[in-house]
Motif scaffolding. Structure first.
Motif, PDB file in Angstrom:
ATOM      1  N   PRO A  46       0.798  -0.978  -0.132  1.00 47.75           N
ATOM      2  CA  PRO A  46       0.356   0.450  -0.209  1.00 47.75           C
ATOM      3  C   PRO A  46       1.017   1.657  -0.127  1.00 47.75           C
ATOM      4  N   HIS A  47       2.354   1.251   0.332  1.00 43.54           N
ATOM      5  CA  HIS A  47       2.733   2.749   0.343  1.00 43.54           C
ATOM      6  C   HIS A  47       3.186   2.670  -0.915  1.00 43.54           C
ATOM      7  N   GLY A  48       3.196   1.984  -1.688  1.00 43.35           N
ATOM      8  CA  GLY A  48       4.022   2.058  -3.172  1.00 43.35           C
ATOM      9  C   GLY A  48       2.562   2.557  -4.018  1.00 43.35           C
ATOM     10  N   ALA A  96      24.423  -1.096  -6.958  1.00 42.00           N
ATOM     11  CA  ALA A  96      23.109  -0.201  -6.962  1.00 42.00           C
ATOM     12  C   ALA A  96      21.645   0.466  -6.292  1.00 42.00           C
ATOM     13  N   PHE A  97      21.371  -0.575  -6.650  1.00 40.14           N
ATOM     14  CA  PHE A  97      20.539  -0.925  -5.550  1.00 40.14           C
ATOM     15  C   PHE A  97      20.142  -0.456  -4.227  1.00 40.14           C
ATOM     16  N   LEU A  98      21.724  -0.991  -3.679  1.00 41.71           N
ATOM     17  CA  LEU A  98      22.112  -1.153  -2.060  1.00 41.71           C
ATOM     18  C   LEU A  98      22.088   0.109  -1.702  1.00 41.71           C
ATOM     19  N   LEU A 100      20.786   3.167  -3.384  1.00 35.88           N
ATOM     20  CA  LEU A 100      19.901   3.856  -3.238  1.00 35.88           C
ATOM     21  C   LEU A 100      18.174   3.803  -2.816  1.00 35.88           C
ATOM     22  N   SER A 101      18.548   2.191  -2.147  1.00 34.54           N
ATOM     23  CA  SER A 101      17.840   1.658  -0.664  1.00 34.54           C
ATOM     24  C   SER A 101      18.026   2.587   0.221  1.00 34.54           C
ATOM     25  N   ALA A 102      19.687   2.758   0.701  1.00 35.53           N
ATOM     26  CA  ALA A 102      20.279   3.738   1.394  1.00 35.53           C
ATOM     27  C   ALA A 102      19.258   4.854   1.991  1.00 35.53           C
ATOM     28  N   VAL A 132      20.033   0.701   8.760  1.00 37.65           N
ATOM     29  CA  VAL A 132      19.118   0.067   8.242  1.00 37.65           C
ATOM     30  C   VAL A 132      19.660  -1.156   7.026  1.00 37.65           C
ATOM     31  N   LEU A 133      20.738  -0.813   6.503  1.00 40.69           N
ATOM     32  CA  LEU A 133      21.024  -1.322   5.453  1.00 40.69           C
ATOM     33  C   LEU A 133      22.515  -2.952   5.810  1.00 40.69           C
ATOM     34  N   GLY A 134      23.514  -1.493   6.348  1.00 40.54           N
ATOM     35  CA  GLY A 134      24.384  -2.693   7.165  1.00 40.54           C
ATOM     36  C   GLY A 134      23.884  -2.978   8.570  1.00 40.54           C
ATOM     37  N   GLY A 207      14.550 -10.295   9.384  1.00 42.89           N
ATOM     38  CA  GLY A 207      14.766  -8.968   9.861  1.00 42.89           C
ATOM     39  C   GLY A 207      14.468  -7.282   8.899  1.00 42.89           C
ATOM     40  N   PHE A 208      14.869  -8.133   8.041  1.00 45.50           N
ATOM     41  CA  PHE A 208      14.358  -7.023   6.333  1.00 45.50           C
ATOM     42  C   PHE A 208      13.234  -7.530   6.253  1.00 45.50           C
ATOM     43  N   SER A 209      12.508  -8.319   6.223  1.00 43.09           N
ATOM     44  CA  SER A 209      10.634  -8.157   5.692  1.00 43.09           C
ATOM     45  C   SER A 209      10.295  -7.964   7.290  1.00 43.09           C
ATOM     46  N   TYR A 211      11.239  -5.208   9.451  1.00 44.48           N
ATOM     47  CA  TYR A 211      11.193  -3.651   8.972  1.00 44.48           C
ATOM     48  C   TYR A 211      10.989  -3.100   7.671  1.00 44.48           C
ATOM     49  N   PHE A 212      10.566  -3.880   6.899  1.00 44.44           N
ATOM     50  CA  PHE A 212      10.347  -3.059   5.589  1.00 44.44           C
ATOM     51  C   PHE A 212       8.141  -2.810   6.063  1.00 44.44           C
ATOM     52  N   ALA A 213       8.193  -4.276   6.725  1.00 38.52           N
ATOM     53  CA  ALA A 213       6.400  -3.287   6.760  1.00 38.52           C
ATOM     54  C   ALA A 213       6.606  -2.702   8.128  1.00 38.52           C
TER      55      ALA A 213
END
Ligand SMILES: CC1=C(/C=C/C(C)=C/C=C/C(C)=C/C=O)C(C)(C)CCC1
Length: 310
Positions: A46-48, A96-98, A100-102, A132-134, A207-209, A211-213
């Motif tokens: 929903p956020h996107g 590049a994805f990492l 941009l995501s940071a 967040v990414l590290g 952890g990532f899922s 955090y992301f949610a």
């Protein structure tokens, strides 16, 4: 009216995240992957989905009636470009994805006054995004490397160890520095604590899922809903239903790819995410110039919003 229900207290949120992390970690790995897929898809989607609703007025102002069509063409074109770049240059695509995501996570998770006015963002935003990414690589460097290897075919896989080590070093530097920033500035504190409780103790996918949610997406859904003037979650989803429907379709495609080729599941999940999020980062980001409140993150709320309705 708040777009999302309030939690009893900030401590409750931390305990709930820690409990969910422990439960997901204890599950068999195929269940963890299914849970990650659902968390990323159902709560993240929903956020996107509001990217178009938020950006269309600006594109219409600039390009008149063709604005919406041009926006959609640019959005889909960026997704295609991300896919083609990733398959042609996987290592550069992942790096590049990492980066941009940071940028994206760090800036969108912070209160608007700390996001910086220029397109390059602020040091606080970069610091938080790097944390967040590290964060996952601090204690789970081998697991992060294994995920990167799954994302990088053939000889490019050799870059996985280097990327994982760089992330670990970045995490080790960014964690204490963002802790210091959160101690200094009360407005950053609760999102910092929530991010750390998800990303540092648990394996990377869990952890990532989480955090992301529960940190990034819920907060962004609430903030975006307020910018759009939506009075409830139903109202918000109603205003972006074609994109929610499109997202559900993409989830169905990614979901069936996961079931059809479970050995490629991690790659499918993250490549799907990268392709979807490149246009989201490029065109769906929060406008830096939007009006803001003075104390956007009062400590007792998850969903008090960080901006006034324009
Ligand atoms: C691949 C991978 C990671 C990075 C995931 C990224 C970068 C996701 C970005 C998603 C975005 C930007 C969504 C936007 O809405 C982690 C967490 C380091 C853990 C190890 C594996």
């Amino acid at each position: 009216m708040a777009l999302l229900p309030r939690l009893p207290s900030p401590g409750f949120a931390l305990l709930a995240l820690a409990g969910a992390g422990a439960a997901l970690t204890a599950l068999p790995s195929s269940w963890t992957l299914a849970a990650a897929f659902l968390l990323i898809g159902v709560i993240g989607l929903p956020h996107g989905a509001s990217d178009t609703a938020l950006a269309a007025p600006r594109w219409r102002a600039a390009f008149g009636k063709a604005g919406l069509a041009l926006f959609l063409a640019a959005y889909l074109g960026a997704a295609l470009a991300a896919y083609l770049f990733w398959v042609s240059f996987p290592l550069a695509g992942l790096a590049a994805f990492l980066v941009l995501s940071a940028y994206h996570f760090g800036h969108d998770d912070l209160p608007p006054p700390l996001r910086g006015k220029s397109a390059l963002g602020s040091p606080e935003g970069w610091l938080r995004g790097t944390m967040v990414l590290g964060g996952p690589a601090i204690f789970y460097r081998p697991e992060v490397q294994a995920i990167f290897e799954a994302l990088l075919p053939g000889a490019e896989g050799e870059g996985a160890a280097l990327l994982a080590s760089l992330l670990q070093i970045a995490g080790l530097l960014a964690l204490p520095l963002s802790l210091a920033a959160a101690v200094r500035d009360r407005g950053q504190r609760s999102s910092f604590l929530r991010s750390v409780i998800c990303l540092v103790p648990f394996p990377p996918l869990v952890g990532f899922s989480l955090y992301f949610a529960f940190v990034h997406s819920l907060h962004q859904t609430a903030e975006r809903g307020t910018r759009m003037g939506a009075g409830s979650l139903r109202d918000y989803l109603g205003r972006c239903w074609p994109f929610v429907a499109g997202g559900v379709l993409v989830m169905a495609v990614v979901g069936s790819a996961l079931v059809a080729a479970p050995e490629r599941a991690t790659a499918t999940l993250f490549i799907g995410l990268a392709v979807l999020t490149f246009p989201h980062i490029l065109f769906g980001g929060t406008p830096r110039s939007a009006p803001v409140r003075k104390d956007p993150y009062p400590p007792r709320t998850l969903t008090r919003l960080s901006c006034e309705t324009p």
